[in-house]
Scaffold this active site. Structure first.
Site, PDB file in Angstrom:
ATOM      1  N   LYS A 116       0.761  -1.237  -0.042  1.00  0.00           N
ATOM      2  CA  LYS A 116      -0.065  -0.042  -0.011  1.00  0.00           C
ATOM      3  C   LYS A 116       0.920   1.016   0.050  1.00  0.00           C
ATOM      4  O   LYS A 116       0.424   2.368  -0.505  1.00  0.00           O
ATOM      5  CB  LYS A 116      -0.913   0.073   1.317  1.00  0.00           C
ATOM      6  CG  LYS A 116      -1.871  -1.289   1.336  1.00  0.00           C
ATOM      7  CD  LYS A 116      -2.809  -1.355  -0.079  1.00  0.00           C
ATOM      8  CE  LYS A 116      -3.554  -2.749   0.117  1.00  0.00           C
ATOM      9  NZ  LYS A 116      -4.013  -3.210  -1.235  1.00  0.00           N
ATOM     10  N   GLU A 200      -2.629   6.849   7.750  1.00  0.00           N
ATOM     11  CA  GLU A 200      -3.323   8.075   7.045  1.00  0.00           C
ATOM     12  C   GLU A 200      -4.141   8.903   7.806  1.00  0.00           C
ATOM     13  O   GLU A 200      -4.493   8.459   8.858  1.00  0.00           O
ATOM     14  CB  GLU A 200      -4.282   7.515   6.100  1.00  0.00           C
ATOM     15  CG  GLU A 200      -3.557   6.812   4.895  1.00  0.00           C
ATOM     16  CD  GLU A 200      -4.587   6.009   3.939  1.00  0.00           C
ATOM     17  OE1 GLU A 200      -5.787   6.032   4.262  1.00  0.00           O
ATOM     18  OE2 GLU A 200      -4.014   5.610   2.968  1.00  0.00           O
ATOM     19  N   HIS A 235     -14.773  -1.851   8.191  1.00  0.00           N
ATOM     20  CA  HIS A 235     -14.140  -1.950   6.851  1.00  0.00           C
ATOM     21  C   HIS A 235     -14.512  -3.027   6.330  1.00  0.00           C
ATOM     22  O   HIS A 235     -14.194  -3.316   5.121  1.00  0.00           O
ATOM     23  CB  HIS A 235     -12.810  -1.696   7.123  1.00  0.00           C
ATOM     24  CG  HIS A 235     -12.199  -0.667   7.986  1.00  0.00           C
ATOM     25  ND1 HIS A 235     -12.367   0.836   7.466  1.00  0.00           N
ATOM     26  CD2 HIS A 235     -11.654  -0.463   9.213  1.00  0.00           C
ATOM     27  CE1 HIS A 235     -11.659   1.683   8.377  1.00  0.00           C
ATOM     28  NE2 HIS A 235     -11.592   0.729   9.440  1.00  0.00           N
ATOM     29  N   ARG A 291      -7.870  -7.647  -8.530  1.00  0.00           N
ATOM     30  CA  ARG A 291      -8.616  -9.241  -8.637  1.00  0.00           C
ATOM     31  C   ARG A 291     -10.099  -8.710  -8.674  1.00  0.00           C
ATOM     32  O   ARG A 291     -10.503  -7.592  -8.873  1.00  0.00           O
ATOM     33  CB  ARG A 291      -8.662  -9.756  -7.165  1.00  0.00           C
ATOM     34  CG  ARG A 291      -9.194  -8.826  -5.986  1.00  0.00           C
ATOM     35  CD  ARG A 291      -9.334  -9.659  -4.643  1.00  0.00           C
ATOM     36  NE  ARG A 291      -9.270  -8.779  -3.732  1.00  0.00           N
ATOM     37  CZ  ARG A 291     -10.365  -7.878  -3.259  1.00  0.00           C
ATOM     38  NH1 ARG A 291     -11.595  -7.916  -3.892  1.00  0.00           N
ATOM     39  NH2 ARG A 291     -10.122  -7.044  -2.066  1.00  0.00           N
TER      40      ARG A 291
END
Lengths: 503, 164
Positions: A116, A200, A235, A291
């Site tokens: 990431k 973040e 999430h 994917r």
């Protein structure tokens, strides 16, 4: 086109891939662990190979066994589905090294987007906006403290190697930071074999909006519009829809172009999804999933494009010849994830045997399910059991259709997220399209509304059941006799019952 | 016959007298039919038609309807009377058992025997389906027993910690 494809997955997505193979005239090979022998994906495929015990590490994650299954059946390509090995660059490399085709992007693209922090760097380079955060992984809790001080609380810790909410922690203040950093690191290590986390800035009430892209080996890259997946818990997405109620065609084109740029930046081939956080008209790159996504059907229904079919065709060398319809997206589609989790018990996993299953049908309803009657839902795998998807001309009609379909769904034996979805379909903010990824926290009473009616019905049914039971067994010694004879109790034989049990 | 029916923490009094029925004294029109050989039932109650499943379990009737599952305890008047007499004689419970809310793996034990905990303090971290969940104290107490250790797998309702 391939003659034979091995599907290296289980459950609803394995069945989805088997179906796509069959519609392309390709022989599908299923693989299965011991408890999955009677799963729909196994029974539907033309060929099936047992690959080991329940433990995923010794079956669906065992690269050697999967390659051996492909070799022994003569499969030419492997479709990884989602989860398990789908975003493992090592698997993609090993498949290619064995002389087979990996139905997915090149290993280098998986690697670039899978890390990431590297993905963020590449996106910044490609002028795709990203959420402010740390430049790379964070090594120590001291470093985390300095970085969080710079970004300002609340912050979000995320696994460098992962997705899907594992290894992810929101931290509201410095007091919570050290503990959260340790937990995220531990969870990331267990889930991905890579404990690195990064940080973040945490947006307060963003929407989750993602763009579907398709790219072929000849250099064509297109986008198929957005999906909104704001209804999430920890999430994990619960409800997805296309199009988003807040994205107009101008914004769609802008986000679409950026998603295409993001895919091109890593040399992407196949189907992929570029995820954005959207707040007050601004959007930021979140990550790219290299994917097929769980929620791909909503895009399929509003575009008419068979995404899984295209994954296979692109891998076989076909060029994208899709005409993007000017009237597109057509209508509105909603997907509800039916998971083996009890929404009344904090979404804890619910295990057990599917004693009975009646699947919704009728106009505009699609069921992508990996379970059948008699199926044992255990703890070895992801709790997603099935997806219920509807398509209708407008969003309002899609909501009504989803409610109708959810009421038709009857699963006996395990608790699922079905009542949660029913409650959302009836909730005014959702109906008005007012939502963010905080939707569930913002609606704590979602499941309590109307609960009393169901309690009364359950209570009444149970009292009658006991009365019926006692009448059937007769009054046992020491117990009071049942009043009234059988013809005068409230339980009567119905026409339905007589049809099955004529007397 | 009068039945005392407990659903979650709510008790209903259901009176069945021949074809007449009432819930908490309010007459209702209810009919329940069963599909032979299955747990499937059809309840028609005050003009609402509801398909449900009903199965007798050791802890009561499991009633499942529209995705909601209720374990419903039903007692008749006589059983209720016997239980009232028995519970009046039993001593008050002073300890509380913390049991596993789900099957899973114990990741961390955050307390030891003798430790004082406040409401909201973490006791045990469990992992199920790769997600961690922390079990916390619901009020201040002293840890009397710890029955598990990290790395151990537990089933639903296994005893983890006893608080006093």
């Amino acid at each position: 086109m391939f003659e034979k494809v091995l599907v290296a997955n289980r459950g609803e997505i394995a069945l989805r891939v088997v179906r796509a193979c069959q519609e392309l005239g390709v022989t599908a090979v299923a693989v299965y662990s011991e408890p999955d022998e009677f799963s729909p994906h196994v029974l539907t495929a033309e060929e099936a190979v047992p690959i080991g015990p329940a433990s995923a590490a010794e079956s669906y994650l065992d690269i050697d066994r999967l390659l051996e299954a492909a070799r022994s059946t003569g499969a030419e390509a492997i479709h990884p589905g989602y989860g398990f090995l789908a975003e493992n660059p090592e698997f993609a490399r090993r498949v290619e090294a064995a002389g087979l085709v990996f139905i997915g992007p090149p290993a280098a693209a998986i690697l670039a987007m899978g890390d990431k922090t590297e993905a963020r760097a590449r996106m910044i380079e490609a002028s795709v906006p990203v959420v402010p955060g740390s430049a790379g992984p964070i090594a120590t809790s001291e470093e985390a403290r300095d970085e969080a001080g710079r970004l300002g609380y609340p912050i979000l810790l995320k696994a460098a190697a992962g997705g899907g909410g594992k290894g992810m922690r929101i931290v509201e203040s410095e007091a919570e930071l050290e503990r959260a950093f340790e937990a995220a690191t531990r969870e990331a290590g267990q889930a991905f074999g890579d404990p690195r986390v990064y940080m973040e800035r945490y947006l307060t009430a963003p929407r989750h909006i993602e763009i579907q892209v398709l790219a072929d080996s000849a250099g064509h890259t297109i986008h198929l519009g957005e999906r909104e997946c704001s209804i999430q818990r920890r999430h994990q997405k619960l409800i997805e829809e296309a199009p988003s109620p807040v994205i107009d065609s101008e914004t769609r084109a802008r986000m679409g172009d950026l998603a295409v740029a993001a895919a091109r930046a890593v040399g992407y081939v196949g189907a992929g999804t570029v995820e954005f956080m959207y707040e007050d008209g601004e959007f930021f790159f979140l990550e790219m999933n290299t994917r097929i996504q769980v929620e791909h059907p909503v895009t399929e229904l509003v575009t008419g494009v068979d995404l899984v079919g295209w994954q296979i065709r692109i891998a076989a060398g076909d060029e994208l010849d899709l005409e993007v319809d000017p009237g597109w997206p057509t209508g509105h589609s909603i997907e509800c994830r039916i998971s083996g989790e009890d929404p009344f018990q904090g979404f804890y996993p619910s295990t057990g045997r599917v004693e009975s299953l009646d699947v919704p049908t009728g106009p505009g309803v699609r069921w992508d399910g990996g379970i059948a009657r008699g199926f044992e839902v255990g703890l070895h795998y992801d709790p997603l059991l099935a997806k219920l998807i509807v398509h209708a001309p407008t969003r309002g009609q899609a909501i009504v259709r989803m409610r109708r379909a959810l009421r038709e769904l009857q699963i006996e034996g395990i608790r699922t997220t079905q009542p949660f979805h029913l409650a959302v379909m009836d909730e005014p903010d959702f109906q008005q399209g007012r939502m963010s990824i905080r939707y569930i926290e913002d609606h704590p009473d979602l499941l309590n509304d109307g609960a009393a009616d169901w309690q009364v019905r359950a209570a009444t049914a149970a009292a009658v059941l006991l009365e019926e039971e006692r009448r059937r067994t007769g009054a046992s010694p020491g117990r009071p006799a049942v009043q009234g004879d059988s013809s005068s109790t409230s339980v009567e034989r119905t026409a339905w019952q007589r049809a099955f049990d004529p007397r | 016959m009068r039945y005392f029916v407990t659903v979650e923490d709510r008790e209903y009094s259901v009176e069945i007298d021949g074809a007449a029925m009432s819930v908490d004294g309010v007459p209702v029109a209810a009919e329940l039919a069963s599909l032979p050989g299955t747990d499937r039932r059809h309840l028609r109650m005050d003009d609402r038609s509801v398909s449900l499943f009903g199965r007798l379990q050791p802890d009561g009737w499991l009633v499942e309807l529209e995705g909601r599952g209720f374990v419903v305890r039903v007692e008749d008047e006589r059983a209720r009377h016997i239980r009232d007499l028995a519970s009046a004689a039993a001593p008050l419970e002073t300890h509380r058992e913390v049991r596993a809310p789900m099957p899973g793996l114990i990741v961390k034990v955050e307390v030891e025997v003798g430790q004082e905990v406040e409401q909201g303090d973490g006791l045990i971290v469990m992992e199920a389906m790769k997600m961690e969940n922390e079990l916390r104290a619901d009020s201040s107490a002293t840890v009397r027993e710890v029955r598990v250790e990290p790395g151990q797998t537990v089933n639903r309702d296994d005893l983890l910690v006893v608080l006093e």
